[in-house]
Design an enzyme around this catalytic site. Structure first.
Site, PDB file in Angstrom:
ATOM      1  N   TYR A 204     -25.441 -13.555 -20.094  1.00  0.00           N
ATOM      2  CA  TYR A 204     -24.291 -14.456 -20.299  1.00  0.00           C
ATOM      3  C   TYR A 204     -23.445 -14.066 -21.519  1.00  0.00           C
ATOM      4  O   TYR A 204     -22.344 -14.578 -21.706  1.00  0.00           O
ATOM      5  CB  TYR A 204     -24.741 -15.921 -20.472  1.00  0.00           C
ATOM      6  CG  TYR A 204     -25.556 -16.500 -19.346  1.00  0.00           C
ATOM      7  CD1 TYR A 204     -25.609 -15.894 -18.096  1.00  0.00           C
ATOM      8  CD2 TYR A 204     -26.288 -17.677 -19.524  1.00  0.00           C
ATOM      9  CE1 TYR A 204     -26.375 -16.434 -17.066  1.00  0.00           C
ATOM     10  CE2 TYR A 204     -27.045 -18.215 -18.498  1.00  0.00           C
ATOM     11  CZ  TYR A 204     -27.091 -17.582 -17.274  1.00  0.00           C
ATOM     12  OH  TYR A 204     -27.855 -18.126 -16.272  1.00  0.00           O
TER      13      TYR A 204
ATOM     14  N   LYS B  93     -33.295 -15.373 -20.795  1.00  0.00           N
ATOM     15  CA  LYS B  93     -33.785 -14.513 -19.708  1.00  0.00           C
ATOM     16  C   LYS B  93     -33.447 -13.055 -19.989  1.00  0.00           C
ATOM     17  O   LYS B  93     -32.426 -12.769 -20.623  1.00  0.00           O
ATOM     18  CB  LYS B  93     -33.095 -14.887 -18.385  1.00  0.00           C
ATOM     19  CG  LYS B  93     -32.914 -16.362 -18.146  1.00  0.00           C
ATOM     20  CD  LYS B  93     -32.197 -16.652 -16.858  1.00  0.00           C
ATOM     21  CE  LYS B  93     -31.854 -18.125 -16.754  1.00  0.00           C
ATOM     22  NZ  LYS B  93     -30.638 -18.510 -17.490  1.00  0.00           N
TER      23      LYS B  93
ATOM     24  N   ASP C 163     -29.819 -23.623 -21.571  1.00  0.00           N
ATOM     25  CA  ASP C 163     -30.236 -22.456 -20.785  1.00  0.00           C
ATOM     26  C   ASP C 163     -29.228 -21.328 -20.967  1.00  0.00           C
ATOM     27  O   ASP C 163     -28.054 -21.464 -20.635  1.00  0.00           O
ATOM     28  CB  ASP C 163     -30.306 -22.867 -19.307  1.00  0.00           C
ATOM     29  CG  ASP C 163     -30.656 -21.701 -18.401  1.00  0.00           C
ATOM     30  OD1 ASP C 163     -31.857 -21.488 -18.152  1.00  0.00           O
ATOM     31  OD2 ASP C 163     -29.738 -20.998 -17.933  1.00  0.00           O
TER      32      ASP C 163
ATOM     33  N   HIS D 252     -34.813 -12.671 -15.195  1.00  0.00           N
ATOM     34  CA  HIS D 252     -33.617 -13.251 -14.570  1.00  0.00           C
ATOM     35  C   HIS D 252     -33.561 -12.999 -13.056  1.00  0.00           C
ATOM     36  O   HIS D 252     -33.202 -13.879 -12.285  1.00  0.00           O
ATOM     37  CB  HIS D 252     -32.368 -12.664 -15.245  1.00  0.00           C
ATOM     38  CG  HIS D 252     -31.160 -13.538 -15.153  1.00  0.00           C
ATOM     39  ND1 HIS D 252     -30.215 -13.612 -16.147  1.00  0.00           N
ATOM     40  CD2 HIS D 252     -30.730 -14.386 -14.194  1.00  0.00           C
ATOM     41  CE1 HIS D 252     -29.270 -14.462 -15.801  1.00  0.00           C
ATOM     42  NE2 HIS D 252     -29.559 -14.948 -14.608  1.00  0.00           N
TER      43      HIS D 252
END
Ligand code: A2P
Length: 267
Positions: free
Chosen positions: A54, A77, A49, A110
């Site tokens: 990120y 996302k 994931d 997200h």
């Protein structure tokens, strides 16, 4: 371990099989993401994931290129500043290119916006990506019931909602709504960012089942039919966290874990 993992999948509302456990990566950056994700996939980690937010998609893409892409169910996302129809489509293309792949298994919004029409417009972009075959499933993350309801009359409803969830943060309203509408819940921060591991009951059950506290909590989440995606920056702990399919919590123990009081704020 791969054998134990084989049949541990759930079926999404579009009949796609999704692994019952995976690796969360928002703690991992740079080379760490590359090394740990590559090793995790080689060790049979069935789901990874990530998210544009990120900032590790490039490294995860490199890890995917050097392993077997087909063995990894990939989740990504779009971020808050990528909401809106055309921005969402662009965000998807950018993620795809950073991830060095031609498909994403599951693509998520997200965070919801306060603006309902922006949520709907963004969701329409995901529907179109899905219909074009660029992504195998679509969903949302951090949506509450009210925000999920905004999408329930769209052509396709979310197949997944990824939310913070663990036995001391059960989010009952959202989870019940998702279960009633065949929306699979994915649990981010399933270990309560490590805080639940010191709980007395969790430690007692770890001794009883000869497992670690993390394995007890993750098994509990699995038996609740929710997909945990624990994060760790340590390869041994990543391996440990995936190894939850060779034991079963008895009903009473599961009930007791599910009855733990919420973590006090600040805990
Ligand atoms: P570390 O990176 O040192 O392994 P969550 O997934 O709920 O956000 O929890 C992540 C936190 O839990 C991280 O601080 C991580 O630390 C820790 N953690 C992850 N797996 C384990 C484990 N098996 N045992 C102990 N701590 C763990």
């Amino acid at each position: 371990m791969e054998d134990l993992m084989k049949n541990n999948t759930y079926t999404l509302s579009n009949q796609l099989q999704i692994p019952a456990i995976g690796l969360g990566t928002n703690l991992l950056d740079g080379n760490q993401a590359y090394v740990l994700v590559k090793e995790a996939i080689q060790n049979g980690c069935p789901l990874v994931d990530t998210a544009s937010f990120y900032e590790n998609e490039e490294e995860i893409g490199k890890a995917l290129q050097e392993t077997d892409r087909t063995k990894c169910f990939l989740v990504s996302k779009l971020w808050k500043d990528q909401m809106g129809y055309s921005k969402a489509r662009k965000a998807f293309d950018e993620s795809l290119s950073r991830l060095h792949t031609d498909y994403i298994d599951l693509y998520l919004i997200h965070w919801p916006s306060d603006d309902e029409s922006l949520n709907k417009e963004t969701w329409q972009a995901l529907i179109d990506l899905y219909k074009e075959g660029k992504v195998r499933a679509i969903g949302v993350s951090n949506f509450n019931v009210e925000q999920l309801l905004q999408l329930m009359d769209m052509e396709i409803v979310p197949m997944v909602n990824e939310i913070e969830y663990h036995p001391q943060n059960k989010q009952n309203n959202i989870v019940s709504f998702c279960k009633a509408h065949n929306i699979q819940v994915i649990a981010s921060s399933p270990l309560g960012r490590g805080k639940i591991l010191d709980n007395f009951l969790v430690k007692r059950l770890a001794k009883k089942y000869q497992k670690t506290p993390a394995q007890i909590v993750l098994r509990c989440i699995f038996q609740n039919k929710i997909i945990p995606i624990p994060k760790s920056s340590n390869s041994l702990r990543i391996k440990e966290n995936l190894n939850i399919f060779d034991f079963e919590l008895e009903d009473k123990d599961l009930e007791n874990l599910n009855s733990l009081p919420p973590l006090a704020s600040g805990e």
